[in-house]
Design an enzyme around this catalytic site. Structure first.
Site, PDB file in Angstrom:
ATOM      1  N   GLY A 165       0.799  -1.217   0.000  1.00 18.30           N
ATOM      2  CA  GLY A 165       0.000   0.000   0.000  1.00 18.30           C
ATOM      3  C   GLY A 165       0.828   1.261   0.000  1.00 18.30           C
ATOM      4  O   GLY A 165       0.429   2.279  -0.576  1.00 18.30           O
TER       5      GLY A 165
ATOM      6  N   GLY B 100       4.363   1.369  -0.783  1.00 15.77           N
ATOM      7  CA  GLY B 100       5.480   1.438  -1.721  1.00 15.77           C
ATOM      8  C   GLY B 100       5.744   0.120  -2.407  1.00 15.77           C
ATOM      9  O   GLY B 100       5.044  -0.872  -2.202  1.00 15.77           O
TER      10      GLY B 100
ATOM     11  N   ASP C  78       1.622  -2.640  14.947  1.00 13.46           N
ATOM     12  CA  ASP C  78       0.702  -3.297  14.015  1.00 13.46           C
ATOM     13  C   ASP C  78       1.009  -4.787  13.949  1.00 13.46           C
ATOM     14  O   ASP C  78       1.521  -5.292  12.945  1.00 13.46           O
ATOM     15  CB  ASP C  78       0.816  -2.644  12.638  1.00 13.46           C
TER      16      ASP C  78
END
Length: 663
Positions: free
Chosen positions: A27, A29, A146
């Protein structure tokens, strides 16, 4: 494919950098090889210009790079600038090869494709190495933030690599560079309601996601918060997390939750690890450092790995040695799902050879006949005084019998002649019976001896009855015969399944189209479904209920999963039909090695129970034989003594009885 022509890349030393082909895209790169001949590193180039804060964050990460971080993560090694001394537009990172996303390890369908040789020990080791990776990240003051299944890769040796490290939370010089993304099904309860993730995160937040991933690894892809909800409303995973509804926990029933069907419980791991899961997923975990640390997990998982043992019936099954039986055998038998691949042949035992082992276990045969009547015993001798008393007693017994017989003859005879019972002669005929009664009442010196010998006889008879019952139950061959019969039936079932396999093998040519279609559908995973309603949360729920591929999609199965309505279920069924319509039969691939392997995987769950029954049954048959022989050797002297004691007690009693008999 080359990068955008607007990029003129230089590293931090001002050296030009040339990119090779693109090897990945995300998303934020794209990822490229670095030309020429740089096989050990890759370059990530961002799609959009980075803010000054993001550029500074990457500088801090590059300056903090060390060997430990590089061992576990695709850590930024150097910055890439758009133009000499220009803005940061990317970075150089280690190249990680021969890896698969972690969800291809814990999901049985994916695992059989990507890690066909993996057993539960491999999953435990992966979990341990994952804990080690988190420990290193936390050791240097970073927070993953994350945590999700997409940024963790696993090698064929169960080594773990973390990717997308540029999203980690970084703190330096009293400044925090936040991790601004997250996945709901790995997010701790206290962060579930967050609108964005621009907040200070702690290792305690990370260890919630770590515990989720470890649970997924150890429990065959089951999400700890995806279970059967007893309420009437919907219970998506993120709500279950927010409300601490751990579906496998001690308080699951109190929170109207139960584990999904065809799953194992916390009992398959040691109590210490089960307690770590309870600590990670219950309310106490919200407190600062309330959840087990990465080091806590590593310590106990390392101990578990050392306490694993192989299943005697299935070499690919390893499990915690504290369990009495293999949990994977039971789960495969009950679910019909093959959790771990094994040999590439349908039969892993030589039935003829195994049956020779059965024949070599000789039957103990019928019990040796042991009876008190086989022993001829002389009565115990009397003292002279007792001998005279016994002799007189026998005379008294004989007189008593004679007198009773006289009365027994005279009375009926007189009555038959019509004599009135009140006649004197009838009364006189009863006189012998009266004398007999007097003899019976008057004690003789032999009475005590007779009483003593009678009690000894009754005690010996009672003891014999108990020992005879134990002798027949524990030294008889009935259990051996029953087990041998059970083995014969298991052998017949095994041979029947083998014959079915051979028949199916010969029928492969006639079913090639169906097989190719099945394989096509099994290679299409639910991750490929683009439905906007099929969120990551719902995909996880599908996997928790055993639906991993298009081939698993079934309307009734989907409708039984909490959070799935008829509309979404029908949408998935229609997606299956779309995938089926894409299938094209290849005439040149009617029969292949993979087809045969697929047939093996169909029959393995059927033949394994019979195999296990034969292998464990042989061990049981031998154990029964040895137990019987041991019991015979142990009990036979005792039984023979009991029989002799009863025979002796009978002879002793008979010696004081008239005619030499007791009964």
């Amino acid at each position: 494919m080359s990068p955008s022509p607007y990029y003129h890349l230089f590293d931090s030393r001002g050296t030009p950098v040339s990119l090779g082909k693109k090897v990945g895209s995300g998303g934020e790169g794209d990822v490229y090889e670095i030309a020429p001949h740089r096989r050990d590193v890759l370059a990530k180039i961002y799609h959009k210009p980075l803010s000054a804060e993001r550029q500074e964050k990457l500088r801090v990460m590059v300056s903090g790079c060390n060997d430990e971080l590089k061992e576990f993560a695709a850590w930024p090694l150097d910055l890439l600038h758009n133009g000499k001394n220009g803005p940061v537009c990317g970075f150089v990172m280690p190249r990680i090869t021969d890896c698969e996303p972690i969800h291809r390890v814990y999901g049985p369908s994916h695992r059989k494709e990507s890690f066909p040789n993996a057993d539960w020990k491999f999953l435990v080791r992966t979990a341990k190495n994952l804990a080690a990776a988190f420990y290193i990240i936390h050791k240097y003051g970073y927070v993953v933030g994350d945590v999700n299944e997409g940024n963790i890769l696993v090698t064929k040796k169960a080594c773990v690599r973390l990717i997308d490290c540029d999203s980690f939370q970084v703190q330096a010089q009293n400044r925090t560079y936040f991790c601004e993304v997250g996945v709901a099904q790995f997010t701790p309860p206290e962060l579930q309601k967050s609108k964005d993730f621009r907040m200070l995160r702690t290792p305690n937040h990370d260890t919630f996601g770590l515990a989720i991933l470890i649970f997924l690894l150890l429990f065959m892809g089951r999400h700890p918060f995806s279970g059967v909800y007893r309420g009437n409303d919907d219970m998506p995973i993120e709500r279950a997390i927010a409300e601490h509804r751990f579906a496998f926990g001690r308080s699951a029933a109190q929170k109207a939750m139960a584990s999904p069907p065809n799953s194992v419980g916390l009992s398959v791991v040691p109590g210490e690890i089960a307690s770590l899961f309870e600590q990670a997923f219950t309310e106490s975990g919200i407190q600062s450092w309330g959840r087990p640390s990465a080091n806590d997990w590593w310590t106990l998982l390392d101990a578990l790995e050392k306490r694993l043992k192989k299943c005697p019936a299935e070499s690919m099954h390893t499990y915690y040695s504290g369990l009495a039986t293999c949990p994977w055998c039971g789960l495969e038998d009950s679910s019909g799902i093959l959790l771990f691949l094994s040999a590439d042949t349908i039969s892993r035992i030589d039935i003829a050879s195994e049956w020779q082992k059965v024949l070599a276990i000789k039957s103990p045969g019928p019990l040796p006949e042991i009876s008190p009547r086989k022993y001829r015993c002389m009565p115990a001798p009397f003292s002279p005084e007792i001998a005279r008393a016994v002799k007189r007693g026998k005379i008294r017994q004989a007189a008593l019998v004679l007198l009773l017989m006289i009365s027994g003859i005279l009375v009926p005879a007189l009555l038959a002649l019509g004599r009135d019972p009140t006649y004197p002669e009838v009364g006189l005929s009863l006189l012998p019976a009266g004398i007999a009664g007097l003899l019976l009442v008057l004690p003789g010196r032999d009475k005590a001896e007779r009483k003593q010998r009678k009690k000894a006889f009754e005690d010996a008879r009672y003891s014999w009855q108990l020992w005879e019952k134990k002798w027949k139950a524990e030294a008889g061959d009935a259990e051996f015969i029953t087990q041998l019969g059970a083995l014969s039936h298991a052998k017949q079932r095994y041979e029947t399944i083998e014959q079915e396999y051979r028949t199916a093998l010969s029928a492969l040519q006639h079913t090639s189209k169906e097989r190719q279609q099945k394989k096509f559908l099994e290679n299409c995973h639910i991750d490929a479904c683009s439905s906007p309603r099929l969120t990551e949360n719902r995909r996880a729920a599908l996997r928790s209920f055993g639906i991993e591929t298009v081939a698993d999609i079934d309307l009734h199965r989907i409708m039984s999963i909490p959070g799935f309505d008829a509309t979404l279920a029908n949408e998935l069924v229609n997606w299956r039909k779309q995938q089926e319509s894409r299938f094209v039969f290849d005439e040149e691939k009617r029969t292949s090695a993979s087809d045969i392997q697929g047939l093996i995987h169909t029959f393995q769950p059927k033949i394994r129970p019979a195999e296990r029954e034969i292998l464990t049954g042989i061990e049981r048959l031998y154990a029964i034989q040895q137990k019987i022989l041991k019991n015979r050797a142990k009990f036979q002297p005792v039984i023979e003594k009991s029989a002799r004691d009863l025979a002796q007690a009978r002879a002793n009693l008979a010696a004081v009885m008239l005619g030499g008999k007791w009964f």
